[in-house]
Scaffold this active site. Structure first.
Site, short mmCIF file in Angstrom:
data_model
loop_
_atom_site.label_atom_id
_atom_site.label_comp_id
_atom_site.label_asym_id
_atom_site.label_seq_id
_atom_site.Cartn_x
_atom_site.Cartn_y
_atom_site.Cartn_z
CB SER A 21 -0.91 -0.01 1.23
OG SER A 21 -1.63 1.19 1.32
NE ARG A 46 -1.62 4.94 10.91
CZ ARG A 46 -1.13 3.99 11.69
NH1 ARG A 46 0.16 3.85 11.82
NH2 ARG A 46 -1.93 3.19 12.35
CG HIS A 49 -2.64 2.97 4.71
ND1 HIS A 49 -2.30 1.93 3.87
CD2 HIS A 49 -3.01 2.40 5.88
CE1 HIS A 49 -2.48 0.78 4.51
NE2 HIS A 49 -2.90 1.04 5.72
#
Lengths: 209, 209
Positions: A21, A46, A49
């Site tokens: 990812s 993040r 993500h």
């Protein structure tokens, strides 16, 4: 940070998925975030993500002092105060307290008495009950405004605000005001934001403790 | 649904904001969702409300049987089983149980023994412990695959799946598989999805009970 904790992964399978990812995310937003400090890059990666939305690379703004101030607060195990329970339950692996007072009976009274939202009343309640730490709002612009107001008056011992409420009405204004304040902060420009953004930001910092 | 509960608002101020927000949302996505049934429209509007992301009007797909089946399950106060606690704590005002077993010790054992994720193990654990109701996944593709697998084998008493995990790796595949199954479902096409989408979908149904 151990390898096993990378992007919240707790198993080998989770780690492999997180690694792949992150590669995809770096392909999508690497150029846009290349001038950020490593800890800031991690926050933005993040967030992307946890939303699968690369637009956040453009929308997230982190004040220069935010990472240092917030990390110091977290290293001291100061309290993380969230506006709603969803945010609270997304924050994991923190040794200090993660608090949300929105369902507290005293907070309901404060809200009623002062005709303010429960989210704002919960911040006020915390300020009156020895809160020291970081305020995290993923939902309520009124929580951001109340925290800023108490800070200006010297009535709350807050070190930084993660202010990323979501919505077409009021959210953008609260974040713009926070961005222009002298409080160490993270915001998302415009209406977008929400729980996963708030949680990703805080968990990214915790991962580096 | 009372006026006061419109889009989760619990105060006059909240109601006014929700009303204005809904007007803005209808301006943005009204055309795209004009052929949906009213309860389906509400789901999509609430998802856009809680993400401030109009792209979800294109990405959300609701199977024809989903609303009727899910509403019947909720009217019977059957269990809502979520993959992670963040989703659980976002679901409010439900008279039945909202469960998440991801931190259950027995689930950790199942995960270790069968080398599956805790999210998948939590679904298996529920199926072995009298679960009956709706499975809601905002995070883990493995939870969606496990629920589908147990359903095909006749080993889980699930009525519908809200399957909206987020991520660049695995999430889209799990949702496409669910969309092509005969299980009443809601999915989001592609990598996008997550907790707020799962929560918005379920709370939209609860609001209509």
């Amino acid at each position: 940070m151990t390898d096993q904790m990378f992007m919240g992964a707790s198993t080998k399978q989770g780690y492999d998925i997180a690694t792949k990812s992150r590669e995809i995310i770096r392909g999508l937003i690497g150029d846009e975030i290349k001038d950020l400090k490593p800890a800031e890059k991690d926050i933005v990666e993040r967030i992307v993500h946890s939303t699968a939305d690369p637009e956040y690379a453009k929308l997230v703004h982190i004040s220069d002092d935010f990472v240092d101030v917030a990390m110091k607060s977290l290293r001291n195990n100061e309290t993380i105060l969230t506006d709603i329970n969803m945010v609270k339950y997304g924050i994991t692996r923190y040794d200090g307290e993660v608090e949300c007072y929105i369902k507290n009976e005293e907070v309901k009274k404060i809200a009623k008495e002062h005709q303010i939202t429960r989210a704002a009343a919960a911040i006020r309640y915390a300020s009156e009950n020895d809160f020291e730490g970081i305020v995290v709002s993923g939902n309520a612009p009124t929580a951001v405004f109340e925290a800023m107001d108490l800070y200006e008056k010297g009535e709350i011992n807050l070190k930084a605000i993660v202010g990323v409420p979501v919505g077409f009405v009021g959210a953008a204004d609260s974040k713009e005001a926070l961005r222009n304040s002298n409080i160490p902060n993270v915001i998302t420009e415009g209406p977008k934001g929400g729980t996963p953004i708030a949680v990703a930001c805080v968990n990214s910092l915790i991962q580096h403790l």
